[in-house]
Structures are given as structure tokens and as C-alpha cells.
Design a protein around this motif. Structure first.
Motif, PDB file in Angstrom:
ATOM      1  N   ILE A  17      -2.445  34.449   2.228  1.00 14.12           N
ATOM      2  CA  ILE A  17      -1.784  33.277   2.127  1.00 14.12           C
ATOM      3  C   ILE A  17      -1.713  32.936   0.623  1.00 14.12           C
ATOM      4  CG2 ILE A  17      -3.210  31.664   2.959  1.00 14.12           C
ATOM      5  CD1 ILE A  17      -0.539  30.006   3.871  1.00 14.12           C
ATOM      6  N   TYR A  18      -0.589  32.768   0.015  1.00 11.80           N
ATOM      7  CA  TYR A  18      -0.547  31.921  -1.240  1.00 11.80           C
ATOM      8  C   TYR A  18       0.259  30.702  -0.757  1.00 11.80           C
ATOM      9  CZ  TYR A  18       1.090  30.329  -5.612  1.00 11.80           C
ATOM     10  OH  TYR A  18       1.537  29.611  -6.702  1.00 11.80           O
ATOM     11  N   CYS A  19      -0.166  29.610  -1.391  1.00 13.86           N
ATOM     12  CA  CYS A  19       0.483  28.347  -1.093  1.00 13.86           C
ATOM     13  C   CYS A  19       0.848  27.501  -2.480  1.00 13.86           C
ATOM     14  CB  CYS A  19      -0.308  27.429  -0.235  1.00 13.86           C
ATOM     15  SG  CYS A  19      -0.658  27.909   1.421  1.00 13.86           S
ATOM     16  N   GLY A  20       2.013  27.191  -2.658  1.00  8.29           N
ATOM     17  CA  GLY A  20       2.282  26.375  -4.137  1.00  8.29           C
ATOM     18  C   GLY A  20       3.507  27.000  -4.678  1.00  8.29           C
ATOM     19  N   GLY A  21       4.011  26.421  -5.666  1.00 13.30           N
ATOM     20  CA  GLY A  21       5.053  26.587  -6.434  1.00 13.30           C
ATOM     21  C   GLY A  21       5.084  27.713  -7.361  1.00 13.30           C
ATOM     22  N   ASP A  22       5.904  27.679  -8.397  1.00 14.90           N
ATOM     23  CA  ASP A  22       5.911  28.479  -9.573  1.00 14.90           C
ATOM     24  C   ASP A  22       5.032  28.251 -10.728  1.00 14.90           C
ATOM     25  OD1 ASP A  22       7.242  26.673 -10.712  1.00 14.90           O
ATOM     26  OD2 ASP A  22       9.117  27.749 -11.295  1.00 14.90           O
ATOM     27  N   SER A  23       4.088  27.186 -10.585  1.00 17.83           N
ATOM     28  CA  SER A  23       3.184  26.911 -11.620  1.00 17.83           C
ATOM     29  C   SER A  23       1.993  28.183 -11.784  1.00 17.83           C
ATOM     30  CB  SER A  23       2.258  25.705 -11.237  1.00 17.83           C
ATOM     31  OG  SER A  23       1.749  25.569 -10.228  1.00 17.83           O
ATOM     32  N   ARG A  24       1.924  28.819 -10.812  1.00 18.06           N
ATOM     33  CA  ARG A  24       1.155  30.182 -10.916  1.00 18.06           C
ATOM     34  C   ARG A  24       1.934  31.443 -10.921  1.00 18.06           C
ATOM     35  NH1 ARG A  24      -4.836  28.393  -8.260  1.00 18.06           N
ATOM     36  NH2 ARG A  24      -4.406  26.166  -8.250  1.00 18.06           N
ATOM     37  N   LYS A  25       3.240  31.425 -11.366  1.00 22.71           N
ATOM     38  CA  LYS A  25       3.820  32.556 -11.315  1.00 22.71           C
ATOM     39  C   LYS A  25       3.193  33.640 -12.287  1.00 22.71           C
ATOM     40  CE  LYS A  25       8.606  34.364 -12.841  1.00 22.71           C
ATOM     41  NZ  LYS A  25       7.947  35.175 -13.679  1.00 22.71           N
ATOM     42  N   GLU A  26       2.799  33.232 -13.603  1.00 21.50           N
ATOM     43  CA  GLU A  26       1.894  33.886 -14.522  1.00 21.50           C
ATOM     44  C   GLU A  26       0.809  34.586 -13.855  1.00 21.50           C
ATOM     45  OE1 GLU A  26       0.390  33.342 -19.129  1.00 21.50           O
ATOM     46  OE2 GLU A  26       0.821  31.733 -17.870  1.00 21.50           O
ATOM     47  N   GLU A  27       0.040  33.704 -13.020  1.00 24.47           N
ATOM     48  CA  GLU A  27      -1.207  34.659 -12.672  1.00 24.47           C
ATOM     49  C   GLU A  27      -0.714  35.817 -11.460  1.00 24.47           C
ATOM     50  OE1 GLU A  27      -2.519  30.465 -13.786  1.00 24.47           O
ATOM     51  OE2 GLU A  27      -0.611  31.325 -13.134  1.00 24.47           O
TER      52      GLU A  27
END
Length: 286
Positions: free
Chosen positions: A142-152
Motif C-alpha cells: 500500500i501507498y497512502c497519500g497525495g502527490d507530494s511524493r510523486k517525485e519519489e
């Protein structure tokens, strides 16, 4: 967070949540202490005057002061020339106490207000004691969260695609919130997507009732992201998963291979970490 501290005070205080657009002098009159969480919107003059009659705590869990340096378009409302940014400075400087959750953020806020206290990231105890369905037919990531970690996620794109292809019959990806376009366009990947619930209590309720095997939390180390709290570690614990974290300051208290898996932000590292966990789960089943 506030509910936990209310409990620490033997529930002698009632906590009332008030959206900023509903804040009035009458609401403030009712309060003994006012906690402003991430507020930067304009407050009318009468309400501001009333605020000065009460102890005010300004609580900040992200570096709003420097978000414009990360993405000046996305965070245009917090450019230094904006009214919101000037409000933010005013509220921090005028607070009787500032509360933050990371040392880098503490250092940043101290430039504006020396009356500051750093708290440990926390969640409600009930989320750690919720019965779960532990019968996953496949290995659930699972990945939880918005696009703030899109770069990662984009950086580790090949790692995730390689794993998805190699173990396509035994692994399933879950994205709660941001879903990369390259996941959507690949018909060979077994995945489910859910919109991120902006109500954090609803989100934690749902997360605590699910069982996932692997929790993805890669994070680059720049000025903005260094100010984040290690909340992902607590979230991974809530859904009984093994977290994979970047080996950076934010996650420095996580012990590698004891309380989580830590990786370097290098291509191939995430693939190897996920594969090692898959092999471990396979060995446990035998």
C-alpha cells in the motif's frame, strides 16, 4: 493529536473543532485556549481582537513557510508576496506558544517566535487495537497519500514495475490517494485505487481495519520534506504492515530490520527491499 493531550489532562478539557470560516468572537469567548492548526487564511479584525484576550497556540506539522520554494505554482497562495503568507507570519509571531513535530521545522519557526515546543508524532491508541482481517490472498502493498511524493514514486517507477511483473501472480498494489499515470496505463499490474479521505479520522478508521503486508514510504531529503514528521511509521503500524522507508533524518528513529526496512534513495533499492519481504513471507508460509 489534540485528543491524546486532552486524555493526558484527564479529559478535564473539552475540545471543539471549528473551521476557520466559522471562527467568530463568540466562539473565542467560549474557549479557554485557542489552538490554530495550519491557519493562514484572513481573520476579520473583530475576531483578531478577541483572539488577543485568550492564550493562543499555533500548531504546525508542515513547513508552510517554505512551501513556495518547493512548487511556486502549486503553492502560489503561500508566496511571500501573498496575503496568506503575511497572515501566516503574523499568526506565528503573535502566538503565545508554537508547537511543531520535527527539529528542522522547530529551527525554522524559531526565527519568528522563540516560544516553541516540539512534540512527538502520535495517533489515538484505539487505532492500534482494532481487529483486522488477516487473510490476504496475495501480498498486499500500500501507498497512502497525495502527490507530494510523486517525485519519489516516479524515481522508483522501474523498481515497482519490475516487482509487479516478476510477482504478478502473488502481489497486489493499493494506492490510497495519488495514483501514478504509469500505473493506470499498465494493464499487467494488479492494483486497486481509492481516493484519499481528507478526514483523517475516517482515513485512520479505514486503515486500522485492513491488513497490509508492505507499506511504501519513500521520501527525498530536501528542506521542505525534512520538516515532515514520521507519521507514516505510525500509519504502517496501524495496518500491521512492514514499512519501507528512505534512510533519511525524518525516519532516523526507525531501526533497520527491527522496526522497519530502510533503503537508500537509489534505483534498485526499493525493488530489492520488496523482493526480500516477499521471499520472507513465502518462507513463513512453508
Amino acid at each position: 493529536c489534540l485528543k491524546n493531550y486532552s486524555k493526558a489532562l484527564d479529559d478535564k478539557y473539552n475540545i471543539i473543532f471549528c473551521p476557520i470560516f466559522q471562527l467568530t468572537p463568540d466562539v473565542i469567548e467560549y474557549a479557554d485556549i485557542v489552538v490554530m492548526l495550519r491557519v493562514f487564511e484572513t481573520i476579520d479584525k473583530k475576531t483578531q481582537m478577541k483572539l488577543k484576550t485568550k492564550p493562543v497556540i499555533y500548531m504546525l506539522d508542515d513547513d508552510l513557510l517554505n512551501l513556495h520554494t518547493y512548487d511556486s505554482v502549486k503553492f502560489a497562495e503561500l508566496l511571500p508576496t501573498s496575503k496568506n503568507y503575511k497572515n501566516l507570519i503574523q499568526y506565528i509571531e503573535g502566538a503565545d506558544l508554537c508547537v511543531v513535530f520535527s527539529q528542522p521545522l522547530e529551527e525554522e519557526v524559531k526565527k519568528l517566535n522563540f516560544k516553541i515546543h516540539m512534540l512527538s508524532t502520535n495517533i489515538l491508541e484505539k487505532y492500534l487495537n482494532t481487529p483486522q482481517n488477516n487473510k490476504n490472498e496475495s501480498i498486499e502493498v500500500i501507498y497512502c497519500g497525495g502527490d507530494s511524493r510523486k517525485e519519489e514514486l516516479d524515481f522508483f517507477k522501474d523498481d515497482l514495475l519490475n516487482i509487479a511483473q516478476k510477482y504478478k501472480d502473488k502481489i497486489k498494489f493499493n494506492f490510497w490517494g495519488y495514483l501514478p499515470d504509469w500505473i493506470k496505463s499498465d494493464t499487467n499490474i494488479n492494483y486497486e485505487h481509492e481516493d484519499f479521505d481528507m478526514n483523517y479520522y475516517n482515513y485512520m478508521d479505514k486503515l486500522s481495519k485492513r491488513k497490509f503486508d508492505i507499506f511504501l514510504a519513500p521520501l527525498f531529503e530536501d528542506k521542505i520534506k525534512k520538516s515532515k514528521s514520521p507519521i507514516k511509521y505510525l500509519e504502517s503500524s496501524v495496518c500491521s504492515s512492514i514499512g519501507i522507508y528512505s534512510d533519511i533524518e525524518v525516519y532516523e528513529k526507525i531501526k533497520h530490520k527491527e522496526t522497519g526496512i530502510k533503503i537508500k534513495n537509489q534505483k534498485g533499492e526499493l525493488e530489492k527491499a520488496i523482493q526480500d519481504l516477499i521471499l520472507m513471507y513465502d518462507a513463513d508460509k512453508e
